[in-house]
Scaffold this active site. Structure first.
Site, mmCIF file in Angstrom:
data_model
loop_
_atom_site.group_PDB
_atom_site.id
_atom_site.type_symbol
_atom_site.label_atom_id
_atom_site.label_comp_id
_atom_site.label_asym_id
_atom_site.label_seq_id
_atom_site.Cartn_x
_atom_site.Cartn_y
_atom_site.Cartn_z
ATOM 1 C CD GLU A 247 12.407 0.762 -9.973
ATOM 2 O OE1 GLU A 247 13.144 -0.125 -10.445
ATOM 3 O OE2 GLU A 247 12.736 1.955 -9.932
ATOM 4 C CB VAL A 248 5.890 1.973 -4.399
ATOM 5 C CG1 VAL A 248 5.578 2.306 -2.949
ATOM 6 C CG2 VAL A 248 5.408 3.089 -5.323
#
Length: 841
Positions: free
Chosen positions: A515-516
């Protein structure tokens, strides 16, 4: 506000969620807070409108500039119709504030204001705001905890009645199962044969063990002590009543167990197999023997040949968001061992907390392990998930010392559980970033700025604009900084040293990769400098390969392989329509990357199979089946999340690892999938099947503010994972004829429920001090003027009341349908008299 008895249970949960561990009575609170949902239940609505009331119960007026309210929530904003002259500000993550604007009128003691606010749709009790506290000028450094009283809309009752009826219909599918159809041990062994008679533990048992398995025999000695039997080790095989012997078997964890009226024989080729034979003996022992001192303990005679289906049977616990003490970790490791799970994925690091002491970097725990009210986060982090203003909150604050971690490793090792530490990077890293920033400021103040930069994780000149899924705009490590890799190598070396000292050599470190958000690194001078010096990096998207390639290379120099979430095996490419999509990154496919693949949501149902087919070592962690933190069902009163659907006991049990399309009949929103939904999805190849190393169930801790909530969400769901990870492929999973498969499944499901209800949960009432597993709510159905009730787990007792009071262990036992009347309430109880949540008509 007078609390309706119907919502008393809900109010108590929110009161304790919003209050700090320090008890503060309502009378001592300077403000009284109320929340009421206003809007209808329309499924088309994407937001909830609520009335938020602030009552001044203190002794001074609330004026512009002399007060501010802080709290945690997923989203919140004022309705356009609100005219109260206050401002709601999003600070970071899930932290919000409410403060008066320049035109705010005075609120005298006893007066109140009511704000109209909008938020993401509130679907269950854990969506409400929590962690409220007030700050009053002139002392803006101190916070005062506040509780929140709730009122819920009438439409909730209608939804609950419909859900209760659905549960009733599901429960009617459970068929009767006789005791001989229940497998003698759990998880279900590969094969077993029952024999007449029983073996009795007498006052003195003699145990013989081959020298290579002697350590496992000690576990059986300890078990005998627990059961009040005196067991001793002997060198004489012929005199022994219990014998551990070495035998070449097909896998290291395999065992053969034979129990006769006269003796017990355990065969294994490895200590692990002997250990799992002992766990089987534990589940052969009747649950009541775990209550305390017993006499005449006996085991049924049986012959078992057993081995695990997967070599990687994992449970993941997140302690970064909310903390759990070392003693609770020991208890969970004992639970894992009992059910033959062998990998503990220890999620130690998150945006909201760093939980492990690292020698030489004290700021990681001095700053990164604590949350509370702060003006600059140089001493500790912001409150999150309702942790409140005080650093003493035991959910928000805490860490494991170096000694604690080594103790945990040794405890796990003695139970043949491998610990995989996770240091989440480059996203979900805010605690580390803030801690290293505090370190920098400390050295800078001493005139040692260069030393302060040694482990920096952020570029102070980076003005990139992004927002993570969890609401942060500063939680991503800058992968262009050389100091980032100095930091990661330092942490890795310390982990290696701790594992070495514990006698559990480290095989891998999990470096996250999850989840960047889009937008990171785009305005970073450090990134621009790196791109100018490295022609292989043409855009910020190329930094993904650059980062994980560097990680993989330095881990390989330490004889470690890289573990990560699925994104480490993906890369962004243009889709030809002005947007970007994720595809499999082929360059890492043969580098022994182990990927935990969670995303089987709409559009990504075949992602795990794609990665396995490409050559990645895949651990199936499918969110719709394995995320234990998801709520059991859509009830408004169930704790837990729901963004990936709802996960009950059946979801992990029903999972078919090598063809999970077969039993995935609905999407994450509960909508039925069309018959041809998976036609174009990639199938698992033979090569891909060999790359499925195992399955895993994570328990994320956003909603877990204490051990009771942990055990509620964990159990009995974890038993579904244990069965699917160990037991052979069931016939219903491979039957090609749909009706036959469904009939076979319903019977297997009934056998499983009877096993859980009649043997394992009664055992867990006492095992290792007892576990507070979830007791299911009864199903209810009204036919004409009669109410019918049932419950999922056989053997539970349904009790009811007719006057609107809460059923207790002395209330009437439901034995036949009840005539409908207002005030009917039903509740299921276990044999100890502990009740689940009450449902009503």
């Amino acid at each position: 506000m007078k609390i309706n008895h119907q919502f008393l249970w809900l109010w108590l949960i929110l009161f304790f969620a919003c209050s700090n561990s320090k008890s503060i009575t309502e009378e001592s609170e300077p403000l009284k807070l109320k929340w009421k949902i206003l809007e209808s239940s329309s499924a088309k609505l994407t937001e909830s409108e609520s009335a938020f009331t602030i009552i001044n119960t203190g002794k001074r007026s609330l004026k512009q500039g002399n007060w501010k309210l802080f709290f945690n929530m997923g989203s919140l904003r004022l309705s356009d119709s609100d005219t109260n002259h206050v401002e709601i500000a999003h600070i970071n993550g899930d932290v919000f504030s409410i403060a008066p604007d320049s035109t705010f009128p005075e609120i005298r003691p006893g007066d109140s204001i009511v704000m109209q606010v909008l938020s993401r749709k509130i679907r269950n009790i854990t969506d409400f705001p929590n962690g409220f506290y007030a700050v009053f000028n002139p002392d803006s450094t101190k916070g005062v905890s506040l509780s929140l009283a709730l009122d819920t809309p009438k439409y909730i009752k209608k939804q609950e009645i419909a859900l209760n009826a659905k549960i009733y219909e599901e429960n009617t599918k459970i068929v009767s199962v006789d005791s001989m159809s229940i497998p003698p041990v759990f998880p279900t062994p590969e094969s077993y044969y029952r024999k007449p008679g029983s073996f009795t533990f007498n006052e003195e048992l003699k145990i013989y063990a081959d020298s290579s398995i002697l350590g496992e025999a000690e576990h059986l000695v300890e078990l005998c002590k627990l059961l009040n039997c005196n067991a001793i080790l002997t060198n004489s095989r012929n005199q022994a009543t219990i014998r551990f012997e070495k035998k070449a078997l097909n896998t290291p964890e395999a065992y053969e167990l034979t129990i006769t009226p006269h003796d017990i024989s355990i065969y294994s080729g490895d200590p692990r197999g002997a250990f799992y034979a002992i766990q089987s003996i534990k589940t052969l022992i009747a649950p009541e023997y775990y209550k305390g001192t017993q006499k005449n303990i006996s085991l049924p005679c049986v012959s078992i040949i057993d081995r695990p289906r997967f070599k990687h049977r994992a449970f993941q616990l997140d302690v970064g968001r909310n903390f759990q003490p070392k003693e609770q970790i020991f208890k969970l490791l004992d639970l894992m061992a009992l059910y033959k799970l062998n990998v503990f994925h220890f999620h130690l690091v998150e945006d909201e907390g760093w939980r492990l002491e690292i020698p030489g970097l004290p700021e990681l725990t001095e700053v990164g392990a604590f949350r509370g009210h702060t003006l600059n986060e140089l001493d500790h982090l912001l409150p999150s998930y309702g942790s409140g203003p005080f650093k003493t909150n035991t959910a928000g604050s805490g860490y494991y010392s170096r000694k604690d971690y080594i103790d945990i490793l040794r405890y796990a090792k003695s139970r043949h559980i491998r610990v995989i530490p996770e240091i989440e990077t480059p996203g979900h890293a805010r605690a580390a970033i803030k801690a290293m920033k505090a370190r920098y400021e400390h050295f800078k103040a001493q005139g040692k700025e260069e030393e302060g930069r040694k482990y920096l994780l952020h570029d102070s000149e980076d003005h990139s604009d992004y927002r993570s899924v969890q609401g942060f705009n500063d939680n991503v490590i800058n992968v262009a900084l050389p100091s980032t890799y100095t930091f990661l190598e330092k942490v890795s070396d310390e982990l290696i040293n701790m594992h070495k000292e514990a006698g559990m050599p480290l095989q891998t470190i999990h470096f996250g990769g999850d989840e960047v958000p889009s937008g990171v690194w785009e305005q970073s001078p450090a990134v621009r400098k790196l791109m100018a010096n490295d022609p292989t990096i043409k855009s910020v998207d190329d930094l993904w390969y650059y980062y994980f390639n560097k990680l993989q290379r330095f881990l390989s120099t330490k004889a470690l392989y890289l573990s990560a979430w699925e994104e480490a095996g993906l890369r962004k490419v243009a889709d030809g329509k002005g947007k970007k999509k994720m595809i499999v990154e082929q360059r890492f496919a043969k580098n022994n990357f182990h990927l935990d693949v969670w995303n089987n949501l709409a559009g990504n149902e075949d992602l795990a199979y794609k990665l396995a087919n490409a050559g990645y070592q895949v651990v199936l962690t499918n969110v719709t089946n394995m995320y234990l933190d998801l709520a059991y069902n859509p009830s408004f009163y169930e704790i837990g999340q729901y963004w990936g659907g709802y996960v009950d006991l059946e979801k992990p049990f029903r999972f078919i690892p090598y063809n999970y399309y077969k039993n995935q009949v609905e999407d994450e929103r509960g909508r039925a999938l069309p018959a041809n939904h998976f036609v174009k999805m990639e199938r698992l190849t033979k090569f891909g099947k060999d790359n499925i190393v195992g399955i895993q169930a994570p328990l994320w801790s956003e909603k877990i503010i204490n051990k009771d909530r942990l055990e509620y969400l964990l159990l009995p769901k974890l038993l579904g994972l244990a069965e699917r990870a160990w037991a052979p492929d069931p016939s219903w999973a491979v039957d090609v004829e749909p009706k036959k498969a469904e009939t076979s499944y319903l019977y297997a499901w009934s056998v499983f429920l009877n096993t859980i209800a009649k043997r394992e949960l009664p055992r867990l009432d006492f095992y290792k001090g007892g576990f507070l597993y979830r007791i299911p709510t009864p199903g209810l159905k009204k036919i004409e003027n009669t109410v019918y009730a049932n419950v999922q787990l056989p053997g539970l007792i349904i009790r009811y009341t007719t006057d609107g009071t809460e059923p207790n262990e002395k209330s009437k036992v439901y034995s036949k349908p009840v005539s409908f009347q207002k005030g009917l309430k039903f509740r299921a109880f276990n044999v100890l008299g502990r009740g689940g949540r009450t449902v009503s008509w």
